[in-house]
Design an enzyme around this catalytic site. Structure first.
Site, short mmCIF file in Angstrom:
data_model
loop_
_atom_site.label_atom_id
_atom_site.label_comp_id
_atom_site.label_asym_id
_atom_site.label_seq_id
_atom_site.Cartn_x
_atom_site.Cartn_y
_atom_site.Cartn_z
CE LYS A 80 -4.31 -1.78 1.94
NZ LYS A 80 -5.25 -1.78 3.08
NE ARG B 291 -8.02 -8.47 1.89
CZ ARG B 291 -7.82 -7.69 0.83
NH1 ARG B 291 -6.87 -6.75 0.86
NH2 ARG B 291 -8.56 -7.83 -0.26
#
Length: 284
Positions: free
Chosen positions: A231, A265
């Site tokens: 991210k 995740r």
């Protein structure tokens, strides 16, 4: 004994009668059935591609496979429930047939999608909106009696990164999750996983503040899922790209495990599984 159990954190999920033990953290592999997810290598265009990637995830040690048919990247295009179902159901049906031991999570905030995919064989609903984007989601999850993953997000995928503001990001996220958990327990939803929502309606500074205080989420006595994988909080800090963010992802996953995360995740399962093994070895 009852009092002891009441105060201990919940460390398992009931998957249709099969208990998944989270006392040792587990890894969730991201399988995007989308053309526009932010990390291009996570996208699959066909059922065969999805099957191949799922097989790889399981071989590398993933416990969960999180299948998404709707891109939640900032500014993502909105699609209908029917289109999302058309993307997801064939993949769920194939995966449950080929890999009956796999635990399949569905990344959706739509109740109709949740119901159709669970009926097709999926096991968990992973909702980035915690019911805020579909008023029928909570009652649907309660009816289905499946584990439910709730995440904090300020805004929607279309506008969440347009100047997110908090007075105190940690307290506001905790307050939000507290209210959601209470509502779910009132509906007798028994298996809840919480996700602080890294990258969802938060600046880089907000993200690192939440990570720095991740232990605070132990107050809920529920499993904590974290999703840093590739991210912007990583690659923008380092001045690189999502494609170059694997090492940074591993660093943040390590910190999160040390602060109590129960599920990672990720796009890169092998590295995350190794991360769990090494942190667990350190703990003895």
């Amino acid at each position: 004994m009852a009092e002891k159990n009441f105060f201990e954190p919940k460390q398992s999920l009931n998957i249709k009668g099969r208990l998944i033990d989270l006392s040792t953290p587990k890894v969730m592999g991201i399988l995007n059935i989308t053309p526009d997810s932010f990390y291009s290598n996570s996208r699959t265009k066909t059922t065969d591609e999805a099957l191949t990637k799922a097989a790889q995830f399981l071989k590398e040690g993933a416990t969960f496979i999180d299948i998404g048919g709707y891109s939640s990247r900032p500014g993502a295009k909105d699609i209908s429930s029917s289109e999302e179902i058309d993307r997801l159901v064939p993949v769920v049906e194939v995966l449950t047939k080929e890999f009956p031991e796999a635990v399949i999570s569905i990344d959706t905030f739509k109740a109709k999608v949740a119901e159709e995919t669970i009926l097709a064989g999926a096991h968990i609903i992973n909702d980035i909106a915690s019911g805020d984007m579909d008023e029928k989601m909570f009652e649907t999850v309660a009816k289905l009696q499946v584990p439910y993953m709730i995440m904090h997000m300020q805004g929607t995928p279309q506008n969440m990164q347009q100047n997110p503001i908090y007075n105190n990001v940690l307290l506001e996220v905790i307050d939000y999750l507290t209210k959601k958990i209470a509502a779910l327990k009132a509906l007798h939803v028994h298996d809840i996983v919480i996700d602080p929502g890294f990258g969802f309606g938060k600046t880089t500074e907000h993200n690192y503040e939440l990570l720095n205080q991740l232990e605070a989420f132990k107050i809920f006595k529920l499993p904590v899922l974290v999703g840093f994988s590739r991210k912007g909080m990583i690659y923008k800090t380092l001045g690189t790209t999502a494609a170059e963010a694997l090492n940074g992802t591993t660093v943040l996953n390590t910190l999160a495990l040390q602060k109590g995360a129960g599920i990672l995740r990720v796009h890169d399962v092998k590295e995350a599984v190794e991360c769990v093994r090494l942190v667990e070895r350190l703990r003895g």
